[in-house]
Design a protein around this motif. Sequence first.
Motif, PDB file in Angstrom:
ATOM      1  N   TYR A 101      14.210 -41.854  25.275  1.00 32.43           N
ATOM      2  CA  TYR A 101      14.835 -43.183  25.342  1.00 32.43           C
ATOM      3  C   TYR A 101      15.624 -43.390  26.630  1.00 32.43           C
ATOM      4  O   TYR A 101      15.564 -44.468  27.237  1.00 32.43           O
ATOM      5  CB  TYR A 101      15.761 -43.385  24.148  1.00 32.43           C
ATOM      6  N   LYS A 105      11.613 -43.734  28.835  1.00 36.16           N
ATOM      7  CA  LYS A 105      11.430 -45.155  28.539  1.00 36.16           C
ATOM      8  C   LYS A 105      11.940 -46.030  29.689  1.00 36.16           C
ATOM      9  O   LYS A 105      11.339 -47.071  29.997  1.00 36.16           O
ATOM     10  CB  LYS A 105      12.148 -45.515  27.239  1.00 36.16           C
ATOM     11  N   TYR A 109       9.595 -48.823  32.099  1.00 33.81           N
ATOM     12  CA  TYR A 109       9.929 -50.251  32.020  1.00 33.81           C
ATOM     13  C   TYR A 109       9.013 -51.076  32.927  1.00 33.81           C
ATOM     14  O   TYR A 109       8.821 -50.763  34.106  1.00 33.81           O
ATOM     15  CB  TYR A 109      11.389 -50.473  32.421  1.00 33.81           C
ATOM     16  N   SER A 117      10.032 -51.205  21.579  1.00 34.99           N
ATOM     17  CA  SER A 117      10.905 -50.342  20.787  1.00 34.99           C
ATOM     18  C   SER A 117      12.329 -50.870  20.838  1.00 34.99           C
ATOM     19  O   SER A 117      12.645 -51.771  21.614  1.00 34.99           O
ATOM     20  CB  SER A 117      10.876 -48.906  21.308  1.00 34.99           C
ATOM     21  N   PHE A 162       3.018 -50.498  24.617  1.00 35.77           N
ATOM     22  CA  PHE A 162       3.547 -49.145  24.793  1.00 35.77           C
ATOM     23  C   PHE A 162       2.610 -48.316  25.675  1.00 35.77           C
ATOM     24  O   PHE A 162       3.029 -47.712  26.673  1.00 35.77           O
ATOM     25  CB  PHE A 162       3.730 -48.512  23.409  1.00 35.77           C
ATOM     26  N   SER A 165       2.321 -49.474  29.348  1.00 35.53           N
ATOM     27  CA  SER A 165       3.457 -49.072  30.175  1.00 35.53           C
ATOM     28  C   SER A 165       3.215 -47.727  30.845  1.00 35.53           C
ATOM     29  O   SER A 165       3.583 -47.508  32.004  1.00 35.53           O
ATOM     30  CB  SER A 165       4.731 -49.006  29.334  1.00 35.53           C
TER      31      SER A 165
END
Length: 424
Positions: A101, A105, A109, A117, A162, A165
Amino acid sequence: MTTTNEDNLEYINHVTEEDVKYVLKSSGFTNNDITYNYVVKNASNKMLGFLSDYWRLQVVVKSKSQKQVLSFFIKAVSRSNAAKAKVVKELNLFEKESTFYSVIKTALYVPGLKPWSAELITTLNDAMVFQDLNAMQYTLRNKFQRFDTAHTLQALQTLSRFHGSSIIFEIKKSKELRKPFSINDEFGQYLDNGAYISTDPWYIQCMTGVLEAVRIYSKYHTDSKVMKEIESRWTDIWNTACNLSESSPKRTKVICHRDLWVNNVLFHYKADTNEPDDCVLVDFQAVKCQPPAADVMLLLYCNLEPKFREENMKMFLNYYYEQLKIVLNDNSVRINDVLPKEEFLATSEEYRLWGVVVCACLIPQFWVDDELTKSIFCDAVQFNEILSKDKASFIKKMMQENEDYKISVMNIFNEIVERYCIQK
């Protein structure tokens, strides 16, 4: 849809005053003139997941000009179950997910791309603080209610964002470095196999527990010749499924979720309707790089009634591929350059085995009534027994006591038998 009765939720004191101050600071509240009060409750009177504790923090913030009510969702290493905490520690799951996270993540971006999420607000000692999706009107489905077409398409759309990305990130980094770049080059230490290893006690218990149920409840259980054939192939089939978790340089790979059972897929609905208009994924403890088809097949196997899944398989695969194409096109990436449709369809068929075997590992636990789930899996002794010592007894007991459980779970077990064990 699942709802929770807030009045019945237990108040807890695992979050300190200093923790709350840190959460507020991380949320942008640095003004010393504010005052606040807060309450922390268990997030649900149901069991949301199997390895963590879940809390909900509500803070009322007051300043001279306004009053705000802030809601946060906290996922923590279990304080109530030593066996769960031990698993999280041994598999390094907290560090793996918090790094996903806070670091991975962030790297993934894509400006303008709809979120796939929840947003991590901050981390505390052995806990992660997220925006509260429930306060944003995202809800869980009843886990005994399979996905229909609308929910499946919405989930596949989110999955395409997801996965897209990952592809966009790799291409961007390759251009910056002027050489081929793989996500594993930078984050490989956090993208491991987890418990999906042929020698892991949990995986062995899944494999042997499912076979024991097949010996007793499969329609072939009285045919000694067929059962001998099933048993002779069983270990190889489960090892092959594990091998599908390994990286292959020949295939396009993305970061896959790998735990797409119903409680990890939350939906938002149009006002006053049961029609979903958005979906987000939660719980990224099992992430690893695999072909996109690995997640697609797992989502379909864990959440769709088998007959409905097969009748609509072609439509769902085409839809996912077209949604991924849109995400990539919007970011100047030609899908044929990274994932030709022929490759995606071929890997989807190959990764059926991954989908059905992982579902066979998960469904014996999640296809259980909520109250029974809490009484069994919140008890450290029973949890440890089922997890790593004797899963077969749990599965057999549940099948003896619950016909719906037996039918639903055996549908998945029988598919392994009929697709991969028996000579056609």
